[in-house]
Scaffold this motif. Structure first.
Motif, PDB file in Angstrom:
ATOM      1  N   THR A 211       0.813  -1.212   0.000  1.00 45.91           N
ATOM      2  CA  THR A 211       0.000   0.000   0.000  1.00 45.91           C
ATOM      3  C   THR A 211       0.850   1.266   0.000  1.00 45.91           C
ATOM      4  N   ASN A 212       2.150   1.165   0.335  1.00 47.35           N
ATOM      5  CA  ASN A 212       2.987   2.363   0.260  1.00 47.35           C
ATOM      6  C   ASN A 212       4.053   2.232  -0.826  1.00 47.35           C
ATOM      7  N   SER A 213       3.664   1.551  -1.899  1.00 45.80           N
ATOM      8  CA  SER A 213       4.598   1.323  -2.992  1.00 45.80           C
ATOM      9  C   SER A 213       4.931   2.625  -3.710  1.00 45.80           C
ATOM     10  N   VAL A 214       6.170   2.704  -4.198  1.00 42.80           N
ATOM     11  CA  VAL A 214       6.560   3.783  -5.108  1.00 42.80           C
ATOM     12  C   VAL A 214       7.132   3.111  -6.347  1.00 42.80           C
ATOM     13  N   TYR A 215       6.515   3.383  -7.495  1.00 43.79           N
ATOM     14  CA  TYR A 215       6.965   2.733  -8.725  1.00 43.79           C
ATOM     15  C   TYR A 215       7.853   3.672  -9.526  1.00 43.79           C
ATOM     16  N   GLY A 216       8.606   3.089 -10.438  1.00 46.21           N
ATOM     17  CA  GLY A 216       9.488   3.887 -11.278  1.00 46.21           C
ATOM     18  C   GLY A 216       8.705   4.792 -12.207  1.00 46.21           C
ATOM     19  N   ILE A 217       7.667   4.233 -12.811  1.00 48.01           N
ATOM     20  CA  ILE A 217       6.920   5.019 -13.789  1.00 48.01           C
ATOM     21  C   ILE A 217       5.457   4.599 -13.762  1.00 48.01           C
ATOM     22  N   THR A 218       4.569   5.505 -14.137  1.00 50.74           N
ATOM     23  CA  THR A 218       3.166   5.150 -14.264  1.00 50.74           C
ATOM     24  C   THR A 218       2.704   5.452 -15.692  1.00 50.74           C
TER      25      THR A 218
ATOM     26  N   ASP B  11      -1.859  12.255 -11.796  1.00 50.80           N
ATOM     27  CA  ASP B  11      -2.235  12.257 -10.388  1.00 50.80           C
ATOM     28  C   ASP B  11      -1.342  11.314  -9.580  1.00 50.80           C
ATOM     29  N   ALA B  12      -1.049  10.133 -10.156  1.00 56.27           N
ATOM     30  CA  ALA B  12      -0.156   9.184  -9.481  1.00 56.27           C
ATOM     31  C   ALA B  12       1.232   9.798  -9.314  1.00 56.27           C
ATOM     32  N   PHE B  13       1.648  10.574 -10.318  1.00 55.84           N
ATOM     33  CA  PHE B  13       2.940  11.256 -10.260  1.00 55.84           C
ATOM     34  C   PHE B  13       2.919  12.330  -9.163  1.00 55.84           C
ATOM     35  N   GLY B  14       1.835  13.088  -9.103  1.00 53.84           N
ATOM     36  CA  GLY B  14       1.713  14.139  -8.102  1.00 53.84           C
ATOM     37  C   GLY B  14       1.693  13.581  -6.688  1.00 53.84           C
ATOM     38  N   LYS B  15       1.062  12.404  -6.518  1.00 55.23           N
ATOM     39  CA  LYS B  15       0.990  11.781  -5.203  1.00 55.23           C
ATOM     40  C   LYS B  15       2.290  11.076  -4.841  1.00 55.23           C
ATOM     41  N   GLU B  16       3.271  11.153  -5.724  1.00 53.14           N
ATOM     42  CA  GLU B  16       4.584  10.531  -5.530  1.00 53.14           C
ATOM     43  C   GLU B  16       4.493   9.024  -5.367  1.00 53.14           C
ATOM     44  N   ARG B  17       3.512   8.432  -6.034  1.00 57.17           N
ATOM     45  CA  ARG B  17       3.447   6.965  -6.074  1.00 57.17           C
ATOM     46  C   ARG B  17       4.222   6.440  -7.271  1.00 57.17           C
ATOM     47  N   ALA B  18       4.664   7.341  -8.136  1.00 62.49           N
ATOM     48  CA  ALA B  18       5.498   6.961  -9.270  1.00 62.49           C
ATOM     49  C   ALA B  18       6.490   8.092  -9.493  1.00 62.49           C
ATOM     50  N   ALA B  19       7.735   7.716  -9.844  1.00 58.02           N
ATOM     51  CA  ALA B  19       8.784   8.725  -9.966  1.00 58.02           C
ATOM     52  C   ALA B  19       8.833   9.337 -11.354  1.00 58.02           C
ATOM     53  N   MET B  20       8.162   8.685 -12.339  1.00 56.60           N
ATOM     54  CA  MET B  20       8.149   9.240 -13.688  1.00 56.60           C
ATOM     55  C   MET B  20       6.740   9.121 -14.258  1.00 56.60           C
ATOM     56  N   ALA B  21       6.423  10.064 -15.155  1.00 56.78           N
ATOM     57  CA  ALA B  21       5.158   9.987 -15.891  1.00 56.78           C
ATOM     58  C   ALA B  21       5.386  10.568 -17.270  1.00 56.78           C
ATOM     59  N   LEU B  22       4.782   9.943 -18.263  1.00 59.47           N
ATOM     60  CA  LEU B  22       4.885  10.437 -19.634  1.00 59.47           C
ATOM     61  C   LEU B  22       3.632  11.259 -19.913  1.00 59.47           C
ATOM     62  N   GLU B  23       3.769  12.568 -19.718  1.00 58.72           N
ATOM     63  CA  GLU B  23       2.592  13.423 -19.874  1.00 58.72           C
ATOM     64  C   GLU B  23       2.958  14.681 -20.641  1.00 58.72           C
ATOM     65  N   GLY B  24       1.957  15.515 -20.909  1.00 48.65           N
ATOM     66  CA  GLY B  24       2.183  16.725 -21.688  1.00 48.65           C
ATOM     67  C   GLY B  24       2.178  17.979 -20.845  1.00 48.65           C
ATOM     68  N   GLY B  25       2.197  19.119 -21.506  1.00 46.21           N
ATOM     69  CA  GLY B  25       2.271  20.410 -20.834  1.00 46.21           C
ATOM     70  C   GLY B  25       1.142  20.658 -19.859  1.00 46.21           C
ATOM     71  N   TRP B  26       0.014  19.957 -20.048  1.00 43.58           N
ATOM     72  CA  TRP B  26      -1.117  20.148 -19.139  1.00 43.58           C
ATOM     73  C   TRP B  26      -0.793  19.741 -17.709  1.00 43.58           C
ATOM     74  N   LEU B  27       0.256  18.903 -17.532  1.00 41.01           N
ATOM     75  CA  LEU B  27       0.598  18.472 -16.176  1.00 41.01           C
ATOM     76  C   LEU B  27       1.214  19.624 -15.371  1.00 41.01           C
ATOM     77  N   ILE B  28       1.786  20.612 -16.060  1.00 42.58           N
ATOM     78  CA  ILE B  28       2.481  21.706 -15.355  1.00 42.58           C
ATOM     79  C   ILE B  28       1.508  22.518 -14.491  1.00 42.58           C
ATOM     80  N   PRO B  29       0.424  23.068 -15.063  1.00 43.70           N
ATOM     81  CA  PRO B  29      -0.517  23.798 -14.183  1.00 43.70           C
ATOM     82  C   PRO B  29      -1.179  22.893 -13.151  1.00 43.70           C
ATOM     83  N   TYR B  30      -1.397  21.610 -13.511  1.00 41.64           N
ATOM     84  CA  TYR B  30      -2.004  20.675 -12.556  1.00 41.64           C
ATOM     85  C   TYR B  30      -1.108  20.498 -11.333  1.00 41.64           C
ATOM     86  N   MET B  31       0.201  20.352 -11.584  1.00 42.05           N
ATOM     87  CA  MET B  31       1.142  20.191 -10.470  1.00 42.05           C
ATOM     88  C   MET B  31       1.185  21.460  -9.627  1.00 42.05           C
ATOM     89  N   THR B  32       1.195  22.616 -10.290  1.00 42.33           N
ATOM     90  CA  THR B  32       1.259  23.888  -9.562  1.00 42.33           C
ATOM     91  C   THR B  32       0.054  24.046  -8.642  1.00 42.33           C
TER      92      THR B  32
END
Lengths: 334, 458
Positions: B226-233, B296-317
């Protein structure tokens, strides 16, 4: 086909409708007996409804059947008459069954209908009998309260219900929290191809059972007390009298509930539309014919093909309903 | 457009609103498949063999009208902030053209379906957003104005725009029917803190597929708990996997867009690579860690990498402001090639508009450098003009520059008239592989037969 129940005392639910229909029959067919003005008045009263029925149901249905013979992409090119080609496309897909979205959706909906109709009919009957005959029997306020509580889901808009269940089915949502209390790891409901359809079944049963419960309650009230008492005198226990007296007398209502449930089930659309992404996913496990028809019409712009699918769906529902009538309520199918 | 994006990726629409903040949040993106066509009578571009040309279209530019003109303009709005920027730019246009009035009426909800209803009833706005999955149908039926004569008259060169962005809106013989308004693409977002904790340095600009696998391996902790951190999502999405398919030398359709072409070694290798993270327990579907989409998985730090686009920037902010992240380019395939996916939308004019010249003036302004610069600086999306490649914004935002560079090596995430159906069929193939319901060759074979059925049916 005669629609009047054989035993007059057991009106098919809801009783008012049956009564109304009887009167109506006299009014319309009674030209020779009654005054001619009466017939005219009847038609006059019916006029608003007949107009709506004619324009929005009869005309649209016939238009849809006509549309299924054309290649139509509204607005982009001129409609082209192609005869039965749309139907050929659909039936040719039968040879590659697993890869056909339409036939996959048919299998899905059959599973769906079998489960929900069975469960919701039984549940509705049980709820109705409990409200009618349990300890609540002589406490009408309490009974009214429970009846209202049971009925509220049917009154709520399906969009609102879908959104609430979307939260319940979240992997970290209410259902999985409850399961975790008893140490069962919850599934990912709507993201798991094996659980998505059952999840929507549960939601559907929850919303529709109570509506059908009302039908059964109405019918139960019409069962003559003497029959049940007579059974008691003959030494039948409660279950025997329920099974051998009540249930047979409820047959017309059971048919009505099963038929309405089947028709509604086959047309299931909104829950899938609001709850699944991609539509009908995952892996097409919740794809229903209505969703597929929507996709084909509005995403692929094949309105003719979509119309052909609707016609096939209509035929399927029609046949299934006729078969149900034969089995459940043989007395009315003469 | 929104619906399509949501359909493609597992994004319940509340989250999706956030995602779409990226202005050009269209997963059915732009050009790049400019093959064939070639010898055009009056084509300005290389042409796009996936789009048939209309049987008849305007071949000359209309002259300007005298007197006052009112244009109806429609599009979709991903956020109030974006809508405000569009309005602001439209106001600037009317100030410069006092005889043209603008009636801006954005369409909420399902944009392509609403536009289809408009076409059926003949009440199409004069100027509107054209998405790639609309373009094939609209161009072929002559529902959009041929802009080539206007571009020639006013010396707007197609070479001002990146070819991969313009091509979804051109037909076989090279006429342009829409001009890209903005675009977006993918980058590898990596969590700096998690990378440091695993003793990893930031991905180098030339990192490879195996570098990515190694990094994912090292950064993964407690998989399956339940507290896993994966390399990529990674989502089960064509709009992600195809970046690796193109890099490996593969393609989705054959050159003239008549057949599926992904069931080959490139398809198998790239999908095996895509699924390898999940198979090695170094990657996960976002759903497996309780997220609705990869960002979202990337933001929650459950994965260290995500292949996403520019839309993730405002979402993270907005949602995860404390997560330290960087953006790396999509890694290089074993053959040494890099690829990315391009999502874009265009401004286009209605084929039967009463004011073609005024419509063109508006399109020219909205795709010109003033508006493009304002969009870039607002952080909504990337500019379509090559001339903005050295804008000061990029020096302040090196991560955005990394993504912008994909314009030169990116491919359109767009596959002709059956675009949506092809995306769905491939999404299902990827999903089957990730869920272990089919092996890679079987899944691709099934998808091939489905896609070919779609292409024959049209």
């Amino acid at each position: 086909m005669a629609t009047q129940p054989v035993t007059p005392s057991v009106a098919s639910a809801p009783p008012i409708t049956a009564e109304g229909r009887r009167r109506l029959g006299r009014g319309l067919g009674g030209g020779s007996k009654g005054r001619p003005g009466e017939t005219l008045a009847a038609y006059l009263f019916l006029l608003p409804y007949l107009t709506v029925l004619g324009v929005f149901i009869v005309f649209v249905s016939l238009y849809g059947i006509g549309l299924s013979l054309f290649k139509v992409d509204i607005g982009f090119s001129v409609p082209q008459f192609i005869g039965t080609h749309n139907y050929e496309v659909i039936f040719n897909q039968l040879s590659d069954f697993a890869n056909s979205d339409f036939w996959t959706s048919m299998i899905n909906i059959i599973k769906f209908v079998v489960v929900i109709v069975t469960v919701q009919t039984i549940l509705a009957l049980v709820l109705a009998v409990l409200l009618q005959n349990s300890i609540l029997k002589n406490r009408s306020t309490l009974r009214g309260m429970f009846r209202t509580i049971f009925y509220i889901p049917s009154l709520t808009s399906s969009v609102a219900v879908s959104l609430i269940f979307l939260w319940f089915y979240n992997p970290n949502g209410l259902f999985n929290y409850l399961l975790s209390l008893v140490h069962i790891p919850g599934p990912q409901w709507l993201q798991d191809p094996n659980f998505a359809l059952p999840a929507i079944m549960i939601l559907n049963i929850w919303t529709t059972s109570a509506a059908f419960m009302i039908y059964f309650m109405a019918a139960l009230q019409d069962i003559p007390k003497e029959l049940v008492e007579a059974a008691e005198v003959d030494g039948a226990n409660r279950f025997q009298s329920f099974w051998n007296v009540t249930v047979p007398l409820l047959r017309p209502s059971i048919f009505l509930v099963v038929a309405l449930g089947t028709i509604g089930g086959f047309q299931m659309f909104d829950q899938v539309f609001f709850m699944t992404q991609p539509l009908g996913g995952p892996l097409n496990s919740t794809l229903t014919p209505m969703v597929e028809i929507y996709n084909v019409a509005f995403s692929d712009n094949h309105f003719g093909l979509a119309a052909a699918m609707s016609v096939i769906l209509f035929v399927v529902i029609f046949i299934v309903t006729i078969i149900q009538r034969r089995f459940i309520d043989p007395s009315t199918s003469q | 457009m929104r619906r399509i994006l949501a359909k493609r990726i597992f994004v319940p629409f509340i989250i999706f609103l956030m995602l779409a903040v990226a202005a050009c949040g269209s997963s059915t993106g732009g050009g790049g498949n400019s093959g064939g066509g070639g010898n055009a009578q009056q084509g300005l571009t290389g042409g796009n063999s996936y789009n048939a040309c209309p049987s008849s279209t305007n071949t000359t530019a209309a002259s300007p009208e005298s007197g006052s003109v009112t244009l109806t303009v429609s599009g979709f709005s991903s956020s109030p902030a974006e809508d405000a920027l569009v309005q602001q730019n439209l106001n600037k246009f009317t100030q410069a053209h006092p005889n043209i009035k603008i009636n801006w009426s954005p369409i909420p909800g399902d944009y392509p379906t609403k536009m289809r209803a408009n076409v059926a009833s003949g009440t199409v706005p004069d100027v509107f957003y054209l998405t790639p999955d609309m373009s094939s149908e609209y161009i072929q039926a002559g529902k959009v104005l041929n802009l080539s004569p206007y571009m020639q008259r006013d010396n707007v060169s197609p070479n001002d725009y990146y070819a991969s962005l313009l091509s979804p809106f051109t037909c076989k013989s090279g006429q342009a029917f829409g001009i890209p308004k903005d675009w977006n693409t993918l980058g590898v977002f990596y969590n700096k803190t998690l990378f440091q904790a695993a003793g990893l340095s930031a991905p180098s600009p030339n990192w490879t597929w195996s570098d990515m696998q190694n990094d994912a391996q090292k950064v993964t902790k407690n998989p399956g708990t339940t507290n896993s951190v994966y390399g990529i999502t990674l989502d089960s999405s064509t709009s992600r996997w195809a970046a690796f398919l193109f890099a490996d030398g593969g393609t989705v359709l054959n050159k003239d867009g008549t057949q599926a072409a992904f069931d080959n070694q490139a398809g198998i290798d790239s999908l095996k690579f895509y699924a390898s993270f999940q198979k090695n327990n170094t990657g996960t579907r976002p759903q497996n860690v309780g997220s609705t989409w990869a960002g979202d998985a990337f933001g929650k730090e459950r994965a260290a990498m995500a292949l996403e686009g520019g839309w993730l920037i405002p979402y993270m902010t907005q949602t995860y402001p404390n997560v330290q992240y960087g953006i790396a380019p999509v890694p290089v395939a074993p053959n040494g090639k890099r690829a990315d996916l391009i999502y874009t939308n265009a401004w286009a004019a209605y084929g039967n508009t009463k004011h073609p010249d005024a419509a063109w003036q508006l399109i020219k302004y909205m795709t010109g450098s003033d508006v493009q610069t304002s969009q870039l600086h607002a952080g909504f999306a990337l500019p379509t003009l090559k001339s903005l490649a050295n804008d000061s914004y990029f020096t302040q935002n090196p991560g955005v520059k990394v993504m912008f560079d994909a314009a030169t090596y990116g491919y359109a995430d767009y596959y002709g008239s059956q675009d949506q159906a092809i995306h769905t069929d491939l999404d299902n193939a990827i999903e089957k592989v990730l869920l272990n319901q089919a092996d890679v060759p079987t899944a691709l074979q099934e998808a091939t037969s489905k896609v070919n059925n779609q292409l024959q049916q049209q």
